[in-house]
Write an enzyme that holds these catalytic residues in place. Sequence first.
Site, short mmCIF file in Angstrom:
data_model
loop_
_atom_site.label_atom_id
_atom_site.label_comp_id
_atom_site.label_asym_id
_atom_site.label_seq_id
_atom_site.Cartn_x
_atom_site.Cartn_y
_atom_site.Cartn_z
N ASP A 21 -90.39 -91.47 92.49
CA ASP A 21 -91.29 -92.07 91.50
C ASP A 21 -92.55 -92.65 92.12
O ASP A 21 -93.61 -92.66 91.49
CB ASP A 21 -90.55 -93.16 90.71
CG ASP A 21 -89.64 -92.60 89.64
OD1 ASP A 21 -89.49 -91.36 89.59
OD2 ASP A 21 -89.07 -93.39 88.86
N SER B 143 -75.29 -93.07 92.62
CA SER B 143 -75.45 -94.52 92.61
C SER B 143 -76.56 -94.98 93.55
O SER B 143 -77.72 -94.73 93.31
CB SER B 143 -74.11 -95.17 92.94
OG SER B 143 -74.12 -96.54 92.64
N LYS C 275 -75.37 -91.62 87.95
CA LYS C 275 -74.64 -92.88 87.76
C LYS C 275 -75.66 -94.01 87.74
O LYS C 275 -76.14 -94.45 88.77
CB LYS C 275 -73.63 -93.07 88.89
CG LYS C 275 -72.98 -94.45 88.90
CD LYS C 275 -72.19 -94.71 87.64
CE LYS C 275 -71.31 -95.93 87.79
NZ LYS C 275 -72.05 -97.15 88.11
#
Length: 429
Positions: free
Chosen positions: A325, A314, A339
């Site tokens: 990223d 999460s 999740k």
Amino acid sequence: MVISKRGLVLGATAAMLTTVAVAGAGIHSRGQAFFQESPKELVDEVWQIIDRQYVDGTFNQANWQAVRREYLNQSYNSKEDAYKAIREMLKRLDDPYTRFMDPDEFKNMQVETSGELTGIGITIAQDEKTNKLTVISPIEDTPAARAGILAKDIILQIDGQSTEGIDINQAVSMIKGKPGTQVRLTIQRQNQQREFQITRARIELHPVRYSRQTSPTGNVGYIRITQFSANAATEMRNAIRDLEKQQVQGYILDLRSNPGGLLFSSVEIAQMWLQDGTIVSTMDRQGKRDIEKSNHRALTDKPVVVLVDGGSASASEILAGALQDNKRGVVVGTKTFGKGLVQSVRGLGDGSGLAVTIAKYFTPSGRDINKAGINPDVVVELTDQQKESLVQDRDKIGTSADPQYSTALNVLQKEIAAQRGNRAVVTPQ
């Protein structure tokens, strides 16, 4: 869990086995007496909330209008009858994260914003594929962690009672209890069954721990965050500032066995590392997208390596995904939990609560990591023996006796050397 500043909104991987008081973020009340007299109204309120907010407009192929007719045509003599009907109704969605909580269960949800909990210190969820009760992670330095419970353990029995067919709320109620009392968990770990007798305790939570450590390339900062609670961002800010004063050359950020927490906490912490770039985006069933970005006030630009494992879930995945990223950090370890759903949690009129899946979240590059997880840039698997060694002696975590940490340190040393090389380059005039 993920909670936004616009209200009580979470991406819960699990239920925390604790008993604490609830603060009233996003909670509204129409009075207990009203629902004691008309429990059917509570059933209808839950149906209405799902109808307005649920992320999937097809309600996972359930005929939601027919569900309403079925349950409103029934008679309810007590709020307990209503609670039972609501749980049955929500099962039609086949979504383990959308769940009803009676008043006592609803109080447990506040643990992520509390500095103290009572219980054994594990987060659990029902596996979406097998529906088995699974440990997401033990919280560090809690009775469960000290007893040897590991992420991915399957709970077969609680005090001798099978967990087959019980929902997450029942499991929480069975495991939690008063400090000093014991609970017996029968665990399946791969092909073996084990029993753990665990004494419940009152646990004070400090989510961030840090230290300055030496390496051949100079001092490095090691920061371990165990959950994204309300005080995590403040503790992280203090850790970074202190380590910067100590002139560390880079950082290892340890998110292993971190089941998540508050969304705004993970965003605030990501902003401490990212000078520019997107952190996370969410999308609801209407396709409306909300984007969280850097605030251009990073506390350091020094290299960072992020440690993750199957218990990183999460909010942990939000932070790891943002750094990966944006090419701000190298991710080391094993694939994360996976999740990528967001829940809204709200209080109902009689003190009970409802968690509803309202959106999906995506990493800055647009990755949907739900059920897929985040793949590390550098994979380092641990054997069960190595995991148990670290669990039994927590002081080994973040040392040379920790194979994942050792690899992360080697990666960080290369990143530090590369950054020094880039800064040494003088552009010809």
